[in-house]
Design a protein around this motif. Structure first.
Motif, mmCIF file in Angstrom:
data_model
loop_
_atom_site.group_PDB
_atom_site.id
_atom_site.type_symbol
_atom_site.label_atom_id
_atom_site.label_comp_id
_atom_site.label_asym_id
_atom_site.label_seq_id
_atom_site.Cartn_x
_atom_site.Cartn_y
_atom_site.Cartn_z
ATOM 1 N N ARG A 98 189.721 41.021 19.644
ATOM 2 C CA ARG A 98 189.296 40.998 18.161
ATOM 3 C C ARG A 98 188.302 40.426 17.809
ATOM 4 N NH1 ARG A 98 195.040 40.395 14.675
ATOM 5 N NH2 ARG A 98 196.168 41.504 16.571
ATOM 6 N N VAL A 99 187.445 40.087 18.634
ATOM 7 C CA VAL A 99 185.685 38.950 17.806
ATOM 8 C C VAL A 99 185.074 40.477 18.605
ATOM 9 C CG1 VAL A 99 184.346 37.764 18.112
ATOM 10 C CG2 VAL A 99 187.070 37.068 18.408
ATOM 11 N N ALA A 100 184.522 40.975 17.230
ATOM 12 C CA ALA A 100 183.698 41.789 18.055
ATOM 13 C C ALA A 100 181.671 41.593 17.926
ATOM 14 C CB ALA A 100 183.009 42.452 15.989
ATOM 15 N N PRO A 101 180.792 42.216 18.231
ATOM 16 C CA PRO A 101 180.189 41.227 19.870
ATOM 17 C C PRO A 101 178.656 41.263 17.676
ATOM 18 C CG PRO A 101 180.658 43.220 20.666
ATOM 19 C CD PRO A 101 181.774 43.440 19.595
ATOM 20 N N PRO A 102 177.379 40.654 17.597
ATOM 21 C CA PRO A 102 177.019 40.563 19.065
ATOM 22 C C PRO A 102 178.164 38.662 19.239
ATOM 23 C CG PRO A 102 176.432 39.147 17.073
ATOM 24 C CD PRO A 102 177.325 40.286 16.419
ATOM 25 N N GLU A 244 186.505 33.471 9.656
ATOM 26 C CA GLU A 244 186.971 34.307 10.144
ATOM 27 C C GLU A 244 188.236 34.514 11.509
ATOM 28 O OE1 GLU A 244 183.769 37.590 10.428
ATOM 29 O OE2 GLU A 244 185.368 38.460 12.334
ATOM 30 N N LEU A 245 187.304 33.542 12.584
ATOM 31 C CA LEU A 245 188.709 32.838 13.877
ATOM 32 C C LEU A 245 189.202 32.576 13.134
ATOM 33 C CD1 LEU A 245 185.577 31.874 16.155
ATOM 34 C CD2 LEU A 245 186.675 33.854 16.768
ATOM 35 N N ARG A 246 189.765 31.745 11.372
ATOM 36 C CA ARG A 246 189.979 31.015 11.952
ATOM 37 C C ARG A 246 191.399 31.978 11.597
ATOM 38 N NH1 ARG A 246 192.882 27.756 7.747
ATOM 39 N NH2 ARG A 246 191.754 28.161 6.430
ATOM 40 N N TRP A 247 191.644 32.733 10.673
ATOM 41 C CA TRP A 247 192.459 34.036 10.344
ATOM 42 C C TRP A 247 192.785 35.140 11.529
ATOM 43 C CZ3 TRP A 247 194.792 33.596 6.346
ATOM 44 C CH2 TRP A 247 194.644 32.364 5.410
ATOM 45 N N ILE A 248 191.892 35.596 12.759
ATOM 46 C CA ILE A 248 192.410 36.135 13.749
ATOM 47 C C ILE A 248 192.893 34.995 14.539
ATOM 48 C CG2 ILE A 248 191.424 37.016 15.724
ATOM 49 C CD1 ILE A 248 188.898 37.593 14.786
ATOM 50 N N MET A 249 193.013 33.697 14.289
ATOM 51 C CA MET A 249 193.787 32.717 15.344
ATOM 52 C C MET A 249 195.120 32.656 14.903
ATOM 53 S SD MET A 249 192.874 31.449 18.642
ATOM 54 C CE MET A 249 194.419 30.127 19.530
ATOM 55 N N ARG A 250 195.177 33.139 13.789
ATOM 56 C CA ARG A 250 196.726 32.503 12.236
ATOM 57 C C ARG A 250 197.097 33.286 13.045
ATOM 58 N NH1 ARG A 250 197.456 28.973 8.342
ATOM 59 N NH2 ARG A 250 198.863 30.244 7.332
ATOM 60 N N THR A 251 196.558 34.582 13.208
ATOM 61 C CA THR A 251 197.692 36.091 13.145
ATOM 62 C C THR A 251 197.843 35.827 14.295
ATOM 63 O OG1 THR A 251 196.032 36.856 12.073
ATOM 64 C CG2 THR A 251 197.552 38.576 13.343
ATOM 65 N N VAL A 252 197.245 35.471 15.821
ATOM 66 C CA VAL A 252 197.089 35.570 17.047
ATOM 67 C C VAL A 252 198.355 34.624 17.397
ATOM 68 C CG1 VAL A 252 196.673 35.231 19.873
ATOM 69 C CG2 VAL A 252 195.233 36.813 17.983
ATOM 70 N N ARG A 253 198.519 33.799 16.770
ATOM 71 C CA ARG A 253 199.923 32.543 16.651
ATOM 72 C C ARG A 253 200.756 32.682 15.740
ATOM 73 N NH1 ARG A 253 198.256 28.442 20.111
ATOM 74 N NH2 ARG A 253 198.090 26.106 18.399
ATOM 75 N N GLU A 259 201.490 28.237 5.952
ATOM 76 C CA GLU A 259 202.200 26.817 7.167
ATOM 77 C C GLU A 259 200.572 26.894 6.648
ATOM 78 O OE1 GLU A 259 204.414 28.010 9.754
ATOM 79 O OE2 GLU A 259 205.331 29.599 9.266
ATOM 80 N N GLU A 260 200.767 25.383 7.583
ATOM 81 C CA GLU A 260 199.440 24.943 7.718
ATOM 82 C C GLU A 260 199.302 25.270 9.479
ATOM 83 O OE1 GLU A 260 198.991 20.778 8.547
ATOM 84 O OE2 GLU A 260 200.003 20.020 6.635
ATOM 85 N N ASP A 261 197.733 25.120 9.799
ATOM 86 C CA ASP A 261 196.901 25.619 11.068
ATOM 87 C C ASP A 261 197.658 24.289 11.788
ATOM 88 O OD1 ASP A 261 195.058 27.697 9.633
ATOM 89 O OD2 ASP A 261 193.292 26.330 10.203
ATOM 90 N N ASP A 262 198.068 25.527 13.408
ATOM 91 C CA ASP A 262 198.339 24.396 14.175
ATOM 92 C C ASP A 262 197.407 24.510 15.712
ATOM 93 O OD1 ASP A 262 198.826 26.640 15.378
ATOM 94 O OD2 ASP A 262 200.777 26.583 16.062
ATOM 95 N N PHE A 263 196.370 24.313 15.468
ATOM 96 C CA PHE A 263 194.894 24.446 15.693
ATOM 97 C C PHE A 263 193.825 24.328 15.388
ATOM 98 C CE2 PHE A 263 195.796 28.457 13.966
ATOM 99 C CZ PHE A 263 193.933 28.553 13.465
ATOM 100 N N SER A 264 192.940 23.771 15.907
ATOM 101 C CA SER A 264 191.261 23.698 14.866
ATOM 102 C C SER A 264 190.442 24.241 15.899
ATOM 103 C CB SER A 264 191.339 21.879 15.436
ATOM 104 O OG SER A 264 192.473 20.445 15.128
#
Lengths: 406, 227
Positions: A98-102, A244-253, A259-264
């Motif tokens: 899901r991460v786009a270049p660059p 942006e990454l935080r939101w992607i990661m939330r979706t992925v997880r 709910e709180e993030d369970d990653f940093s």
């Protein structure tokens, strides 16, 4: 011109006085020596630490964001962090899609171990599981051969890339390319070696072996906890990309809204902040210690200067009778105090220098010219401040009374 | 115009609640080239007078003109300049700086006058030659006899070419032979045109001068020309 003569003359008088009262001057300046000595070492150590830290942090990369189970720095509650789910290969791959270049995504895992080739053994090696993009994200430069390919990572191939020092240890005479080495007793074929990276505080990255992260999971760790490193390609966009990454990661997880993030999500700024606080604490402690030593030293100087003035009251009277103005007497005694302290400062630097040579075993510490200049300036300033009251008293002496004194 | 002109000069000190009148009003004129002795028993006020004449102290009242300048109301820094330019002091106890050579001692007034080093050296050398000490220039005071020390002090007093040579009991710490020698030196300096004021309580010393001012109880008791 007149002032210049006076200053030179007073400098000469000061040196004469110090020479005739060697022991007393030495004892008086001891406090200054200790103060300047500790201050110099402190400053040297802090700049050394800073340099070492800079070296290390450059390996992290200023435009790289790290998504991990753990948080850098002391903020979050450790028991909550411990209870978090590990980051799996599947999650890492989904995020990468899901991460786009660059932006470039690397996911990796690390462990310790032993690498063997024939009868040569290297222990305490950092074993890194990487992907093809890791070379770019981690800033690795290949010296010989090539880095891991995507096909090798996807196919869980048993291939490896050796860090510079590790390659030299295992293959001191020959090229290691194509050779089969044993990483924790599993066979891997060497496809490349890395350029030298230099020393770091945290680890010696020249002593690493890099294998496909997929193969690492297959061979060693069934349930890995991966670190996802994203190079943004643009340091200015760090904050946006991070969010942006935080939101992607939330979706992925699969984290529900609310709910709180369970990653940093970490970047080097967190480390820089921590280091800044750390040096500030050391600096403040050192500064107050130094201040105390200089205060005590200054009082010692003041004491000796009062004795000196009392002892030489008649001399002051004679000088005044011969035409010395208040300013001349004032500067004579100020100069004497400054010279004593300056000699103390020089002694302190002479003592600190060999100590920094020893410190160089752990830190890139050197007494820089600016530190030396500041140390000497502080010494002289302490002398001027501590000497002022006695010198002022000398300057204000009435010539008639001064001449009468025994 | 007189070189030195004092009018009704007085000096008193506050000692706790009491006021001590050390000098109660003295007037005199001293011309250039005179050789004057100021005499009086201890406590007479002669030391106070000497301190005033030497610009080490300022009078409580009265006026003092030195070389045409009214110095009675100058501040300390201005007085330092006057002392440096106009007065050469010779003390009973020599008052040389113990740790430095004769030459450096003689140089001192020139340092405070702001004279460059080379010029200073040369002038100090000439002054020491004047008192016949050219072979002792690098000696320290403790390597010299009393007479030699006093001669260094005289050289120091002369080096700035002052208007007045002011000597306070110059022979007090010397044996009589050496004392005579020093008085001989004063005499020859007077012959060369120097103005000399000697403060003493010894009649023999005073008799070398050409004029004697006698001080008693803070007042001028007599002013006589001798010889």
């Amino acid at each position: 011109m007149k002032l210049w003569h006076e200053i030179m003359e007073n400098l000469r008088i000061a040196l004469e006085s110090v020479r005739t009262n060697k022991l007393r001057s030495f004892l008086a300046t001891l406090g200054i020596v200790i103060g300047v000595f500790t201050a110099t070492l402190m400053a040297t150590a802090i700049t050394g630490l800073g340099k070492a830290f800079e070296n290390s942090i450059s390996a992290i990369g200023s435009d790289v964001i790290y998504i991990q189970r753990f948080n850098w720095g002391p903020s979050e509650k450790w028991w909550k962090v411990r209870a978090r789910r590990p980051i799996s290969l599947v999650q890492a791959r989904r995020l990468a899609e899901r991460v786009a270049p660059p932006a470039t995504v690397s996911y990796e895992s690390g462990m310790g171990g032993t690498v063997k080739y024939l009868d040569r053994t290297a222990s305490n090696v950092i074993i890194m599981g990487n992907v093809a993009a890791s070379a770019e994200v981690r800033g690795l430069s290949v010296q010989e051969g090539r880095f891991l390919s995507e096909a090798e990572v996807d196919g869980e191939r048993p291939v490896c890339v050796l860090g510079h020092d590790l390659a030299e240890r295992l293959f001191p005479y020959e090229s290691g390319l194509g050779a089969w080495v044993k990483v924790n007793d599993r066979r891997y074929q060497v496809v490349g070696t890395l350029e030298k990276m230099g020393e770091f505080i945290f680890a010696n990255l020249d002593f690493q072996v890099i294998i496909p992260v997929t193969r690492m999971i297959a061979d060693f760790t069934r349930e890995p906890d991966l670190t996802i490193a994203v190079k943004t390609g643009d340091a200015a966009a760090l904050d946006e990309v991070q969010e942006e990454l935080r939101w992607i990661m939330r979706t992925v997880r699969g984290i529900d809204p609310g709910e709180e993030d369970d990653f940093s999500v970490n970047n080097q700024n967190a480390l820089l902040d921590m280091f800044g606080k750390f040096t500030a604490v050391i600096g403040t402690a050192g500064l107050s210690m130094t201040g105390l030593a200089l205060l005590v030293g200054g009082i010692g100087i003041m004491n000796v200067m009062f004795v000196s003035v009392t002892e030489r009251t008649r001399e002051i009277g004679v000088r005044k009778a011969l035409g010395a103005k208040r300013r001349a007497i004032l500067s004579q005694f100020l100069m004497e105090a400054a010279v004593i302290c300056l000699l103390g400062g020089v002694a302190a630097l002479a003592l600190a220098w060999p100590v920094t040579l020893v410190m160089q075993k752990w830190l890139p510490a050197t007494i820089s010219p600016s530190i030396a200049m500041i140390a000497l300036a502080v010494s002289a300033a302490t002398g001027l401040i501590a000497g002022f009251l006695p010198a002022w008293r000398a300057a204000r002496l009435n010539p008639v009374d001064a001449l009468r004194s025994e | 115009m007189s070189l030195l002109r004092i009018r009704n000069i007085a000096r008193s000190y506050e000692m706790g609640a009491e006021t001590v009148h050390a000098l109660r009003g003295v007037s005199a004129d001293i011309e250039k080239g005179e050789y004057v002795a100021i005499m009086g028993p201890s406590g007479s006020g002669k030391s106070t007078l000497m301190n005033l004449l030497g610009c080490l102290d300022s009078p409580t009242s009265g006026s003092y003109e030195l070389n045409g300048t009214d110095v009675s109301s100058l501040d300390e820094n201005a007085l330092s300049d006057i002392r440096n330019r106009e007065i050469g002091f010779v003390f009973q106890t020599f008052n040389l700086l113990p740790r430095v050579s004769a030459l450096r001692n003689v140089e001192l007034p020139l340092i405070y006058a702001g004279i460059p080093r080379d010029e200073r050296r040369e002038a100090a050398r000439v002054a020491l030659e004047q008192v016949n000490l050219s072979d002792r220039m690098e000696h320290r005071p403790n390597e010299m006899s009393g007479g030699q020390r006093q001669r260094v002090a005289i050289a120091r007093a002369l080096v700035n070419q002052p208007s007045i040579l002011l000597a306070d009991e110059p022979t007090g710490n010397l044996d009589s032979t050496t004392g005579t020698e020093i008085l001989g030196l004063f005499h020859s300096l007077w012959k060369k045109g120097h103005t000399i004021i000697v403060v003493t309580h010894e009649e023999e010393v005073a008799l070398n001068a050409r004029r004697i001012l006698r001080i008693r109880d803070g007042l001028l008791a007599s002013d006589e020309i001798v010889k």
